[in-house]
Design a protein around this motif. Structure first.
Motif, PDB file in Angstrom:
ATOM      1  N   GLN A   1      39.225  29.372  39.109  1.00  0.00           N
ATOM      2  CA  GLN A   1      39.194  30.839  39.059  1.00  0.00           C
ATOM      3  C   GLN A   1      38.754  31.440  40.392  1.00  0.00           C
ATOM      4  O   GLN A   1      39.207  32.523  40.776  1.00  0.00           O
ATOM      5  N   TRP A   2      37.894  30.697  41.107  1.00  0.00           N
ATOM      6  CA  TRP A   2      37.491  31.162  42.433  1.00  0.00           C
ATOM      7  C   TRP A   2      38.649  31.076  43.436  1.00  0.00           C
ATOM      8  O   TRP A   2      38.578  31.623  44.533  1.00  0.00           O
ATOM      9  N   LYS A   3      39.699  30.384  43.033  1.00  0.00           N
ATOM     10  CA  LYS A   3      40.921  30.342  43.846  1.00  0.00           C
ATOM     11  C   LYS A   3      41.879  31.452  43.387  1.00  0.00           C
ATOM     12  O   LYS A   3      42.430  32.201  44.195  1.00  0.00           O
ATOM     13  N   THR A   4      42.020  31.566  42.060  1.00  0.00           N
ATOM     14  CA  THR A   4      42.964  32.520  41.460  1.00  0.00           C
ATOM     15  C   THR A   4      42.602  33.974  41.754  1.00  0.00           C
ATOM     16  O   THR A   4      43.466  34.779  42.122  1.00  0.00           O
ATOM     17  N   VAL A   5      41.318  34.305  41.585  1.00  0.00           N
ATOM     18  CA  VAL A   5      40.897  35.706  41.734  1.00  0.00           C
ATOM     19  C   VAL A   5      41.043  36.200  43.181  1.00  0.00           C
ATOM     20  O   VAL A   5      41.688  37.234  43.417  1.00  0.00           O
ATOM     21  N   PRO A   6      40.484  35.510  44.178  1.00  0.00           N
ATOM     22  CA  PRO A   6      40.658  35.992  45.556  1.00  0.00           C
ATOM     23  C   PRO A   6      42.123  36.069  45.994  1.00  0.00           C
ATOM     24  O   PRO A   6      42.528  37.023  46.656  1.00  0.00           O
ATOM     25  N   GLU A   7      42.918  35.050  45.604  1.00  0.00           N
ATOM     26  CA  GLU A   7      44.334  35.066  45.983  1.00  0.00           C
ATOM     27  C   GLU A   7      45.065  36.248  45.347  1.00  0.00           C
ATOM     28  O   GLU A   7      45.871  36.929  45.991  1.00  0.00           O
ATOM     29  N   GLY A   8      44.750  36.495  44.080  1.00  0.00           N
ATOM     30  CA  GLY A   8      45.362  37.631  43.379  1.00  0.00           C
ATOM     31  C   GLY A   8      44.942  38.960  43.974  1.00  0.00           C
ATOM     32  O   GLY A   8      45.767  39.870  44.138  1.00  0.00           O
ATOM     33  N   LEU A   9      43.668  39.073  44.328  1.00  0.00           N
ATOM     34  CA  LEU A   9      43.174  40.318  44.930  1.00  0.00           C
ATOM     35  C   LEU A   9      43.825  40.572  46.290  1.00  0.00           C
ATOM     36  O   LEU A   9      44.150  41.712  46.630  1.00  0.00           O
ATOM     37  N   ASP A  10      44.007  39.510  47.074  1.00  0.00           N
ATOM     38  CA  ASP A  10      44.684  39.665  48.366  1.00  0.00           C
ATOM     39  C   ASP A  10      46.102  40.218  48.176  1.00  0.00           C
ATOM     40  O   ASP A  10      46.559  41.092  48.920  1.00  0.00           O
ATOM     41  N   LYS A  11      46.775  39.715  47.156  1.00  0.00           N
ATOM     42  CA  LYS A  11      48.141  40.192  46.881  1.00  0.00           C
ATOM     43  C   LYS A  11      48.129  41.660  46.452  1.00  0.00           C
ATOM     44  O   LYS A  11      48.980  42.445  46.878  1.00  0.00           O
ATOM     45  N   LEU A  12      47.168  42.027  45.599  1.00  0.00           N
ATOM     46  CA  LEU A  12      47.052  43.420  45.168  1.00  0.00           C
ATOM     47  C   LEU A  12      46.680  44.312  46.358  1.00  0.00           C
ATOM     48  O   LEU A  12      47.156  45.448  46.472  1.00  0.00           O
ATOM     49  N   GLY A  13      45.836  43.782  47.224  1.00  0.00           N
ATOM     50  CA  GLY A  13      45.449  44.522  48.428  1.00  0.00           C
ATOM     51  C   GLY A  13      46.652  44.819  49.320  1.00  0.00           C
ATOM     52  O   GLY A  13      46.734  45.888  49.931  1.00  0.00           O
ATOM     53  N   LEU A  14      47.567  43.879  49.359  1.00  0.00           N
ATOM     54  CA  LEU A  14      48.801  44.061  50.130  1.00  0.00           C
ATOM     55  C   LEU A  14      49.654  45.169  49.511  1.00  0.00           C
ATOM     56  O   LEU A  14      50.238  45.998  50.229  1.00  0.00           O
ATOM     57  N   LEU A  15      49.700  45.207  48.179  1.00  0.00           N
ATOM     58  CA  LEU A  15      50.427  46.277  47.478  1.00  0.00           C
ATOM     59  C   LEU A  15      49.782  47.633  47.761  1.00  0.00           C
ATOM     60  O   LEU A  15      50.481  48.640  47.915  1.00  0.00           O
TER      61      LEU A  15
ATOM     62  N   LEU B   1      43.502  38.626  36.255  1.00  0.00           N
ATOM     63  CA  LEU B   1      43.968  37.485  37.040  1.00  0.00           C
ATOM     64  C   LEU B   1      43.546  36.154  36.417  1.00  0.00           C
ATOM     65  O   LEU B   1      44.210  35.136  36.624  1.00  0.00           O
ATOM     66  N   THR B   2      42.439  36.143  35.680  1.00  0.00           N
ATOM     67  CA  THR B   2      41.947  34.895  35.072  1.00  0.00           C
ATOM     68  C   THR B   2      42.529  34.642  33.685  1.00  0.00           C
ATOM     69  O   THR B   2      42.318  33.571  33.124  1.00  0.00           O
ATOM     70  N   SER B   3      43.254  35.613  33.124  1.00  0.00           N
ATOM     71  CA  SER B   3      43.704  35.435  31.740  1.00  0.00           C
ATOM     72  C   SER B   3      45.189  35.705  31.504  1.00  0.00           C
ATOM     73  O   SER B   3      45.714  35.380  30.446  1.00  0.00           O
ATOM     74  N   LYS B   4      45.868  36.311  32.489  1.00  0.00           N
ATOM     75  CA  LYS B   4      47.292  36.616  32.326  1.00  0.00           C
ATOM     76  C   LYS B   4      48.042  36.249  33.602  1.00  0.00           C
ATOM     77  O   LYS B   4      47.428  36.107  34.662  1.00  0.00           O
ATOM     78  N   PRO B   5      49.362  36.104  33.519  1.00  0.00           N
ATOM     79  CA  PRO B   5      50.129  35.840  34.737  1.00  0.00           C
ATOM     80  C   PRO B   5      49.929  36.973  35.746  1.00  0.00           C
ATOM     81  O   PRO B   5      49.799  38.140  35.361  1.00  0.00           O
TER      82      PRO B   5
END
Length: 295
Positions: A130-144, A75-79
């Motif tokens: 990154q503290w914004k990107t990582v939690p937001e990305g994890l929430d989306k993955l959690g939804l998946l 999440l911190t290095s790729k789309p």
């Protein structure tokens, strides 16, 4: 008494980050020895077949189940889409294997796989962004994960941006508890110098997966003092199985049982199999866990 399922990780037989460690050990030997030592579940290793039919048959012959498997997010290095695509494939494989949780660790700026990078001196720290990107990305993955009635469990890990108690607290605060849960790893917390029991008690309601990893504190001190990398620490033996290091696992099981933890607890100890015979150490761990937990 909480219904804890006891398993073991294949990294004691073959190390996927350093494949020369245990290169001689086959998949069949690994799961046979897991079963022989008295375990009923495991995580997926690099040598495990990805053909679901073949894997299911091999496991069923030994009365073994798949608990989960590691997934690297970037999440911190790729789309985000790159991670999401790989996650869906990983999720679907685990779902077919009957697993209920998906282990995720952010690897975009991790140093855990760098053989020359000092573990303690070069630990990455997330920026505000990154503290914004990582939690937001994890929430989306959690939804998946939820789409398949599965749970994302985040693995705090040495050499990453979520290693310390404070970082774990922050990640839990910034993520949706309905979408992101926590993997509790005793060894990584003790290695990081944190109060592992306090973290367990504090986040017990978010903890849905457990790694039972022991630590040889003298070797952790050596890694710190000599500016060694995570992988060199592993090669040296800073981790071991429960009952062979410096952690008392009795209080860990007390907290899990007191809070009716109902998930997998997996013995995990990345060591050199040529030094620490996998079957011998699996048996040692099984005997110790039975002694301190009754499992």
């Amino acid at each position: 008494m909480a219904k804890i399922q006891l398993g073991i990780c294949p990294i004691g037989w073959t190390n996927d980050d350093m494949p020369d460690l245990g290169k001689e050990n086959t998949f069949e030997q690994c799961i046979s020895e897991m079963a022989l030592a008295g375990f009923t579940g495991c995580e997926v290793g690099g040598k495990f077949p990805r053909d679901i039919k073949i894997l299911k048959k091999a496991l069923s012959l030994r009365n073994m189940n798949i608990a989960s498997a590691w997934f690297s997010s970037f999440l911190t290095s790729k789309p985000y889409e790159v991670t999401a695509k790989a996650f869906i494939e990983h999720r679907d494989f685990l779902h077919e294997m009957g697993a209920k949780v998906i282990v995720v660790a952010e690897q975009g700026n991790s140093i855990q796989g760098q053989i020359e990078t000092p573990l303690f001196a070069s630990k990455p720290h997330y920026t505000d962004e990154q503290w914004k990107t990582v939690p937001e990305g994890l929430d989306k993955l959690g939804l998946l994960a939820k789409e398949k009635d599965m749970t994302l469990v985040y693995h705090h890990h040495m050499g990453t941006g979520v290693q310390t108690e404070e970082e774990i607290d922050k990640l839990m605060e910034l993520t949706d508890p309905n979408l992101v849960s926590l993997l509790y790893d005793s060894g990584h917390l003790v290695c990081s110098g944190k109060n592992h029991l306090r973290v367990l008690e504090k986040h017990i309601n978010r903890i849905k997966h457990v790694h039972l990893k022991d630590v040889r504190k003298k070797l952790v001190d050596k890694v710190k003092e000599e500016n060694l990398s995570f992988l060199k620490g592993v090669r040296m033996g800073m981790f071991t199985v429960p009952g062979d290091g410096d952690i008392d696992f009795g209080p860990i099981f007390d907290i899990l049982n007191k809070n009716d933890y109902t998930g997998w607890a997996l013995v995990e100890a990345e060591q050199d199999p040529a030094v620490a015979n996998p079957l011998e150490y699996a048996q040692k761990a099984r005997s110790y866990v039975k002694k301190v937990s009754g499992l």
